[in-house]
Design an enzyme around this catalytic site. Structure first.
Site, PDB file in Angstrom:
ATOM      1  N   GLY A 235       0.933  -1.137   0.057  1.00  0.00           N
ATOM      2  CA  GLY A 235      -0.224  -0.010  -0.023  1.00  0.00           C
ATOM      3  C   GLY A 235       0.810   1.304  -0.138  1.00  0.00           C
ATOM      4  O   GLY A 235       2.108   1.310  -0.576  1.00  0.00           O
ATOM      5  N   GLY A 240       2.794   2.204   5.180  1.00  0.00           N
ATOM      6  CA  GLY A 240       4.030   1.269   5.785  1.00  0.00           C
ATOM      7  C   GLY A 240       4.826   1.844   6.705  1.00  0.00           C
ATOM      8  O   GLY A 240       5.259   1.183   7.779  1.00  0.00           O
ATOM      9  N   GLU A 257       5.772  -3.492   0.715  1.00  0.00           N
ATOM     10  CA  GLU A 257       5.678  -3.059  -1.104  1.00  0.00           C
ATOM     11  C   GLU A 257       4.815  -1.831  -0.933  1.00  0.00           C
ATOM     12  O   GLU A 257       3.571  -1.766  -1.047  1.00  0.00           O
ATOM     13  CB  GLU A 257       4.989  -4.491  -1.588  1.00  0.00           C
ATOM     14  CG  GLU A 257       5.498  -5.850  -1.594  1.00  0.00           C
ATOM     15  CD  GLU A 257       6.888  -5.541  -2.590  1.00  0.00           C
ATOM     16  OE1 GLU A 257       7.080  -4.774  -3.354  1.00  0.00           O
ATOM     17  OE2 GLU A 257       7.525  -6.593  -2.566  1.00  0.00           O
ATOM     18  N   CYS A 291       1.496   0.576  -8.740  1.00  0.00           N
ATOM     19  CA  CYS A 291       2.393   1.174  -8.317  1.00  0.00           C
ATOM     20  C   CYS A 291       3.735   1.412  -8.944  1.00  0.00           C
ATOM     21  O   CYS A 291       4.401   2.133  -8.809  1.00  0.00           O
ATOM     22  CB  CYS A 291       2.896  -0.036  -6.933  1.00  0.00           C
ATOM     23  SG  CYS A 291       3.215  -1.625  -7.666  1.00  0.00           S
TER      24      CYS A 291
HETATM   25  P1  NAD Z   1      -3.653   2.334   1.382  1.00  0.00           P
HETATM   26  O1  NAD Z   1      -2.091   2.504   2.034  1.00  0.00           O
HETATM   27  O2  NAD Z   1      -4.484   3.481   1.607  1.00  0.00           O
HETATM   28  O3  NAD Z   1      -3.990   0.999   1.915  1.00  0.00           O
HETATM   29  C1  NAD Z   1      -3.577  -0.214   1.683  1.00  0.00           C
HETATM   30  C2  NAD Z   1      -3.950  -1.203   2.790  1.00  0.00           C
HETATM   31  O4  NAD Z   1      -3.398  -0.799   3.926  1.00  0.00           O
HETATM   32  C3  NAD Z   1      -5.541  -1.442   2.928  1.00  0.00           C
HETATM   33  O5  NAD Z   1      -5.926  -2.614   3.358  1.00  0.00           O
HETATM   34  C4  NAD Z   1      -5.759  -0.552   4.139  1.00  0.00           C
HETATM   35  O6  NAD Z   1      -6.910  -0.870   5.061  1.00  0.00           O
HETATM   36  C5  NAD Z   1      -4.406  -0.846   5.137  1.00  0.00           C
HETATM   37  N1  NAD Z   1      -4.033   0.277   6.086  1.00  0.00           N
HETATM   38  C6  NAD Z   1      -3.920   1.318   5.789  1.00  0.00           C
HETATM   39  N2  NAD Z   1      -3.415   2.076   7.184  1.00  0.00           N
HETATM   40  C7  NAD Z   1      -3.257   1.012   7.852  1.00  0.00           C
HETATM   41  C8  NAD Z   1      -2.675   0.892   9.026  1.00  0.00           C
HETATM   42  N3  NAD Z   1      -2.215   1.921   9.689  1.00  0.00           N
HETATM   43  N4  NAD Z   1      -2.403  -0.396   9.815  1.00  0.00           N
HETATM   44  C9  NAD Z   1      -2.837  -1.677   8.963  1.00  0.00           C
HETATM   45  N5  NAD Z   1      -3.147  -1.299   7.969  1.00  0.00           N
HETATM   46  C10 NAD Z   1      -3.348  -0.189   7.075  1.00  0.00           C
HETATM   47  O7  NAD Z   1      -3.171   1.940  -0.174  1.00  0.00           O
HETATM   48  P2  NAD Z   1      -4.149   2.069  -1.617  1.00  0.00           P
HETATM   49  O8  NAD Z   1      -4.682   3.343  -1.603  1.00  0.00           O
HETATM   50  O9  NAD Z   1      -5.169   0.950  -1.278  1.00  0.00           O
HETATM   51  O10 NAD Z   1      -3.175   1.774  -2.657  1.00  0.00           O
HETATM   52  C11 NAD Z   1      -2.413   2.571  -3.113  1.00  0.00           C
HETATM   53  C12 NAD Z   1      -1.009   2.588  -2.782  1.00  0.00           C
HETATM   54  O11 NAD Z   1      -0.401   1.407  -2.690  1.00  0.00           O
HETATM   55  C13 NAD Z   1      -0.260   3.296  -3.701  1.00  0.00           C
HETATM   56  O12 NAD Z   1       0.817   4.034  -2.814  1.00  0.00           O
HETATM   57  C14 NAD Z   1       0.726   2.434  -4.681  1.00  0.00           C
HETATM   58  O13 NAD Z   1       1.976   2.805  -4.998  1.00  0.00           O
HETATM   59  C15 NAD Z   1       0.770   1.341  -3.361  1.00  0.00           C
HETATM   60  N6  NAD Z   1       1.050  -0.158  -3.921  1.00  0.00           N
HETATM   61  C16 NAD Z   1       2.332  -0.640  -3.948  1.00  0.00           C
HETATM   62  C17 NAD Z   1       2.527  -1.776  -4.407  1.00  0.00           C
HETATM   63  C18 NAD Z   1       3.908  -2.218  -4.705  1.00  0.00           C
HETATM   64  O14 NAD Z   1       4.038  -3.758  -4.757  1.00  0.00           O
HETATM   65  N7  NAD Z   1       5.170  -1.574  -4.218  1.00  0.00           N
HETATM   66  C19 NAD Z   1       1.486  -2.526  -5.030  1.00  0.00           C
HETATM   67  C20 NAD Z   1       0.187  -2.100  -5.095  1.00  0.00           C
HETATM   68  C21 NAD Z   1      -0.063  -0.848  -4.689  1.00  0.00           C
END
Ligand code: NAD
Length: 501
Positions: A235, A240, A257, A291
């Site tokens: 995410g 992260g 990731e 991503c």
């Molecule tokens: P996001 O960070 O908003 O959410 C991702 C996940 O994390 C969700 O399931 C959310 O509920 C959970 N989450 C959020 N805060 C949390 C916390 N404090 N503790 C535990 N869980 C938590 O991301 P998004 O909007 O769903 O996705 C887009 C982002 O993800 C972009 O930044 C993208 O680059 C990244 N991404 C990275 C990869 C990679 O492989 N590097 C792949 C896909 C997406």
């Protein structure tokens, strides 16, 4: 009920997920195609999360005793089910994440590919034999199952990321508890139905795979639970940075990731026809919500005007609209917040002196959906907004005069996921891939930064989090290593020549 909602419900039935809806549920499953509600679902409570982790722990204790090649059967069955249901699951990805049909199917194909890879791996989880300094001794490494793996995933790869983690984790002898994005709940339930069926066919223990629906609070339940030795979180960098210190505080491991801000350098020798195709797919595919989406091009000043005008022409022919239409190349953004972030970023880039070359406005699409025209913004310099990851189709153009300057601009962002150079000059290509070149986890030549295959290790450096998933030796993250020294002599020599008699 809309047509989209009916279609989603029919697919769920066919995939074995039944009718998971609950009118009183606090979670809302929507389609970004028209913003419409598909149905409501109940969120899991922290108590239910704890119980699910307990069930996974019990299943793990049985599963780790099953020989790895036999564990491979579970993943083989999953791969077979995915082949059988590829069109339905791909369509559900389109409905729930807004990906065009071909990309929805591509995501399921990626799941099938990782299953194939994991089945092969189930016979190759081998360690080393190491020379010892002591006579009559042998030293070796063994890789053992790790435990319950917590998987937190993002909306934009709603099914593939789970499979990258799970296919490897299952052959490694682990159990998995998955917290999917709150924006893609139905695809998660569909995957859970398929893995449960695969487990029945393979005779794997009940409870090996668990799914928990909810927002970040349920994610935090995974993060804080000491029964989970590894949290694999995909995410935003923001997420992260919250997850990593909490897991570290209990000395757990993370596999992160996170966000990217991927660039391509376009050198004077580049084959511009191929370059334009590579750039457009990487920048506009999945409506810029990968991503690995291409967000910055760093082009030699001698070809800057030519490249920008070719890109403008290509962008202006892009079919934007419902991703269910096979002719569409640009579907909707996930929600209104994403469209607002897109429009805000364009304004900020213009305020920084950027010239909007094309796009950058809302587009006609299906009523209720968030459709935008992918933007190209020619920038005088790499300002803060260019260094940020805006999760939408904005491509910033920067110029350079020599390769050192280009690499400097390339690396002057906090993220380090994927990167490319378009060049026919072998010195430039090799320099870009060398230690002094791109600082990303992925560095490509003459292809864009997005669209990785599962055979290579996937992930990035710096604010991208340092994790590696999928191919190569990424499986090691899902196991623990034991070093064994065996004495088959009648003496007890001590290492380093220590005497203790
Ligand atoms: P996001 O960070 O908003 O959410 C991702 C996940 O994390 C969700 O399931 C959310 O509920 C959970 N989450 C959020 N805060 C949390 C916390 N404090 N503790 C535990 N869980 C938590 O991301 P998004 O909007 O769903 O996705 C887009 C982002 O993800 C972009 O930044 C993208 O680059 C990244 N991404 C990275 C990869 C990679 O492989 N590097 C792949 C896909 C997406």
């Amino acid at each position: 009920m809309t047509d989209i909602s009916t279609r989603a419900r029919e697919i769920l039935e066919r995939l074995g997920a039944g009718n998971p809806f609950d009118e009183d549920g606090e979670l809302v499953a929507r389609s970004p195609i028209d913003g419409g509600v598909i149905g409501r679902l109940r969120a899991h409570t922290p108590q239910e999360a704890a119980a699910a982790i307990g069930r996974a722990q019990e299943a793990f204790e049985l599963w780790r005793a099953v020989p790895a090649p036999v564990r491979g059967r579970l993943v083989r069955e999953l791969g077979e089910l995915l082949r059988e249901h590829k069109h339905d699951l791909g369509a559900l990805v389109t409905i729930e994440a807004g990906k065009i049909v071909s990309e929805g199917l591509g995501e399921v194909q990626e799941m099938i590919d990782i299953c194939d890879l994991a089945v092969g791996l189930s016979r190759q989880l081998h360690g080393l034999t190491i020379a010892t300094e002591r006579p009559g001794h042998r030293m070796m490494e063994q890789w053992h199952p790790l435990g319950v793996v917590g998987v937190i995933s993002a909306f934009n790869f709603p099914v593939a990321v789970w499979s990258w983690n799970s296919a490897l984790a299952f052959v490694c002898g682990d159990a998995v508890v998955w917290k999917p994005s709150e924006k893609t709940l139905l695809t998660a339930l569909a995957c859970q139905a398929l893995i449960e069926e695969a487990a029945r066919r393979a005779g794997a223990p009940d409870g090996l795979s668990q799914v928990l629906l909810g927002d970040r609070a349920i994610g935090e339940a995974l993060v804080d639970d000491p029964r989970i030795p590894l949290v694999s979180a995909t995410g935003s960098t923001r997420m992260g940075k919250e997850v990593a210190p909490r897991v570290a505080a209990r000395l757990g491991r993370t596999l992160l990731e996170l966000g990217g801000n991927n660039a391509a350098i376009v050198a004077p020798s580049a084959d511009l026809d191929l370059t334009v195709r590579g750039i457009v797919f990487s920048a506009v595919g999945t409506a810029g919500q990968r991503c690995t989406s291409l967000r910055r091009i760093i082009v030699h000043e001698s070809i800057r005007a030519d490249l920008v005008s070719r890109l403008k022409a290509a962008y202006e022919t892009l079919p934007i609209g419902s991703p269910l239409e096979t002719s569409t190349l640009v579907g909707p953004l996930i929600d209104e917040a994403a469209a607002d972030a897109f429009l805000r970023a364009i304004k900020r880039a213009q305020a920084d002196g950027g010239t909007l070359v094309t796009g950058g406005t809302r587009a006609d699409g299906v009523a209720g959906g968030q459709y935008v025209r992918p933007a190209i913004v020619d920038m005088p310099e790499q300002t803060e907004i260019v260094r940020d990851e805006t999760f939408a189709p904005i491509l910033y153009v920067l110029g350079y005069r020599d390769l050192d300057e280009a690499v400097g601009l390339h690396n002057a962002v906090t993220q380090g996921l994927s990167s490319s150079i378009f060049t026919l000059n072998v010195r430039e290509a090799e320099t870009f891939m060398s230690a002094a070149g791109s600082d990303c986890g992925i560095a490509n030549v003459n292809i864009g930064p997005s669209g990785a295959e599962i055979g290579g290790a996937f992930g990035g450096e710096k604010d991208t989090g340092g994790g590696r998933e999928s191919g190569s030796d990424a499986w090691r993250s899902y196991m623990r290593r034991a070093t064994n020294t065996i004495n088959y002599s009648t003496e007890l020599p001590l290492a380093q020549g220590v005497e203790f008699s």
